[in-house]
Write an enzyme that holds these catalytic residues in place. Structure first.
Site, PDB file in Angstrom:
ATOM      1  N   GLY A  12      49.715  23.285  35.469  1.00  0.00           N
ATOM      2  CA  GLY A  12      49.059  23.346  36.771  1.00  0.00           C
ATOM      3  C   GLY A  12      49.918  22.984  37.962  1.00  0.00           C
ATOM      4  O   GLY A  12      49.404  22.525  38.985  1.00  0.00           O
ATOM      5  N   ASN A  14      51.473  25.093  39.910  1.00  0.00           N
ATOM      6  CA  ASN A  14      51.109  26.005  41.006  1.00  0.00           C
ATOM      7  C   ASN A  14      49.764  25.613  41.614  1.00  0.00           C
ATOM      8  O   ASN A  14      49.583  25.670  42.831  1.00  0.00           O
ATOM      9  CB  ASN A  14      51.086  27.454  40.518  1.00  0.00           C
ATOM     10  CG  ASN A  14      52.483  28.029  40.430  1.00  0.00           C
ATOM     11  OD1 ASN A  14      53.080  28.389  41.443  1.00  0.00           O
ATOM     12  ND2 ASN A  14      53.030  28.089  39.220  1.00  0.00           N
ATOM     13  N   LEU A  94      42.605  39.165  31.024  1.00  0.00           N
ATOM     14  CA  LEU A  94      41.248  39.502  31.460  1.00  0.00           C
ATOM     15  C   LEU A  94      40.997  40.991  31.292  1.00  0.00           C
ATOM     16  O   LEU A  94      41.876  41.808  31.555  1.00  0.00           O
ATOM     17  CB  LEU A  94      41.076  39.103  32.927  1.00  0.00           C
ATOM     18  CG  LEU A  94      41.246  37.593  33.191  1.00  0.00           C
ATOM     19  CD1 LEU A  94      41.466  37.341  34.681  1.00  0.00           C
ATOM     20  CD2 LEU A  94      40.040  36.824  32.687  1.00  0.00           C
ATOM     21  N   ASN A 108      47.625  36.474  41.213  1.00  0.00           N
ATOM     22  CA  ASN A 108      48.399  35.845  40.143  1.00  0.00           C
ATOM     23  C   ASN A 108      49.822  35.600  40.635  1.00  0.00           C
ATOM     24  O   ASN A 108      50.299  36.291  41.535  1.00  0.00           O
ATOM     25  CB  ASN A 108      48.447  36.770  38.921  1.00  0.00           C
ATOM     26  CG  ASN A 108      49.185  36.138  37.755  1.00  0.00           C
ATOM     27  OD1 ASN A 108      49.000  34.960  37.444  1.00  0.00           O
ATOM     28  ND2 ASN A 108      50.051  36.918  37.116  1.00  0.00           N
ATOM     29  N   HIS A 110      53.712  35.513  39.120  1.00  0.00           N
ATOM     30  CA  HIS A 110      54.516  35.842  37.948  1.00  0.00           C
ATOM     31  C   HIS A 110      55.952  35.389  38.214  1.00  0.00           C
ATOM     32  O   HIS A 110      56.493  35.645  39.292  1.00  0.00           O
ATOM     33  CB  HIS A 110      54.481  37.362  37.695  1.00  0.00           C
ATOM     34  CG  HIS A 110      55.268  37.758  36.484  1.00  0.00           C
ATOM     35  ND1 HIS A 110      54.838  37.491  35.202  1.00  0.00           N
ATOM     36  CD2 HIS A 110      56.482  38.359  36.367  1.00  0.00           C
ATOM     37  CE1 HIS A 110      55.755  37.918  34.346  1.00  0.00           C
ATOM     38  NE2 HIS A 110      56.753  38.447  35.016  1.00  0.00           N
ATOM     39  N   SER A 142      56.819  36.623  41.997  1.00  0.00           N
ATOM     40  CA  SER A 142      55.995  37.622  42.681  1.00  0.00           C
ATOM     41  C   SER A 142      54.542  37.166  42.680  1.00  0.00           C
ATOM     42  O   SER A 142      54.032  36.742  41.644  1.00  0.00           O
ATOM     43  CB  SER A 142      56.047  38.970  41.933  1.00  0.00           C
ATOM     44  OG  SER A 142      57.385  39.394  41.701  1.00  0.00           O
ATOM     45  N   ASP A 151      50.205  42.415  35.138  1.00  0.00           N
ATOM     46  CA  ASP A 151      51.305  42.269  36.113  1.00  0.00           C
ATOM     47  C   ASP A 151      51.555  43.529  36.944  1.00  0.00           C
ATOM     48  O   ASP A 151      52.661  43.706  37.487  1.00  0.00           O
ATOM     49  CB  ASP A 151      52.626  41.873  35.419  1.00  0.00           C
ATOM     50  CG  ASP A 151      52.568  40.495  34.773  1.00  0.00           C
ATOM     51  OD1 ASP A 151      51.788  39.660  35.229  1.00  0.00           O
ATOM     52  OD2 ASP A 151      53.326  40.267  33.812  1.00  0.00           O
TER      53      ASP A 151
HETATM   54  C1  GRF Z   1      54.275  29.703  36.072  1.00  0.00           C
HETATM   55  O1  GRF Z   1      55.614  29.950  35.749  1.00  0.00           O
HETATM   56  C2  GRF Z   1      53.637  30.955  36.589  1.00  0.00           C
HETATM   57  O2  GRF Z   1      54.529  31.789  37.244  1.00  0.00           O
HETATM   58  C3  GRF Z   1      53.141  31.605  35.331  1.00  0.00           C
HETATM   59  O3  GRF Z   1      52.756  30.567  34.494  1.00  0.00           O
HETATM   60  C4  GRF Z   1      53.440  29.363  34.860  1.00  0.00           C
HETATM   61  C5  GRF Z   1      52.380  28.354  35.136  1.00  0.00           C
HETATM   62  O4  GRF Z   1      52.872  27.086  35.416  1.00  0.00           O
HETATM   63  N1  GRF Z   1      52.112  32.568  35.639  1.00  0.00           N
HETATM   64  P1  GRF Z   1      51.918  25.989  36.032  1.00  0.00           P
HETATM   65  O5  GRF Z   1      50.739  25.816  35.062  1.00  0.00           O
HETATM   66  O6  GRF Z   1      51.449  26.444  37.376  1.00  0.00           O
HETATM   67  O7  GRF Z   1      52.746  24.744  36.101  1.00  0.00           O
END
Ligand code: GRF
Length: 208
Positions: A12, A14, A94, A108, A110, A142, A151
């Site tokens: 988590g 992000n 999903l 999302n 990526h 991205s 994606d």
């Molecule tokens: C990140 O690298 C994101 O780009 C990908 O999954 C990872 C999630 O990391 N979709 P976090 O749970 O946000 O630390």
């Protein structure tokens, strides 16, 4: 007030970047109304609870089909009246039923420059391993709107990060998170909150 629902499975970081950007006012007039995890031990749930955000655990294995799982997620998101859904390290794919009510309202992040190193099988460290194996000089992250094809939805923001001598997948993953993911994900949500994003086909325009 923009209401966000976040779907998570892991650490988590992000999600944390978005929580912090709302708290410091960079993302205006927005709240995270619900964080849903498909994994009960996801650390992202603790990050949410710590700041008083409601959480739910909805494991995929409780449902016999992707459609039933999708509909359970949609019901929870609707009951929280969310306007925008953020996939933030959500490790379950999903199906089309998820998107019916949320076209161009699911984002999302990526950890590569889509369309390179993206699509089925490209997740977590596998992405960075493939980038290094290929001998790329650049990678990045991205943010895109999500469609049923993995994606492949319209791109909102991308940011490049240079590969450096001695990079391992773990080192590159960390640098891409710090220099790209935690920067452009809050930025994309800010643009959405300000009503500055418009989508036409694959093109996302950003109003000045
Ligand atoms: C990140 O690298 C994101 O780009 C990908 O999954 C990872 C999630 O990391 N979709 P976090 O749970 O946000 O630390």
């Amino acid at each position: 007030m923009l209401r966000i629902g976040a779907l998570v499975s892991g650490g988590g970081t992000n999600l944390q970047a978005i929580i912090d950007a709302i708290a410091n006012g960079y993302i205006p007039d927005t709240e995270i109304s619900i964080v849903i995890s498909n994994k009960k031990n996801a650390f992202a749930l603790e990050r949410a609870s710590k700041v008083g955000i409601n959480t739910r655990v909805i494991p995929r294995k409780n449902f016999s089909s992707t459609k039933d799982f999708d509909l359970a997620l949609v019901e929870e998101l609707h009951s929280n009246d969310v306007d925008l859904i953020l996939l933030a390290g959500f490790m379950s794919i999903l199906g089309p039923d998820f998107f019916t009510d949320f076209e161009n309202r699911v984002m999302n992040i990526h950890p590569a420059l889509i369309p390179a190193f993206s699509g089925p099988g490209y997740y977590g460290l596998k992405v960075h391993e493939a980038v290094l194996e290929y001998g790329c000089k650049l990678s990045g992250a991205s943010v895109h709107f999500v469609t049923p094809e993995v994606d492949a939805g319209p791109l909102i923001l991308q940011r490049s990060v240079g590969i450096e001598t001695g990079d391992t997948p773990e080192i590159l993953q960390k640098r891409i998170m710090e220099e790209a993911e935690w920067v452009i994900y809050p930025e994309a949500v800010r643009l959405f909150a300000l009503g500055k994003l418009s989508v036409s086909g694959r093109q996302v325009s950003i109003k000045p």
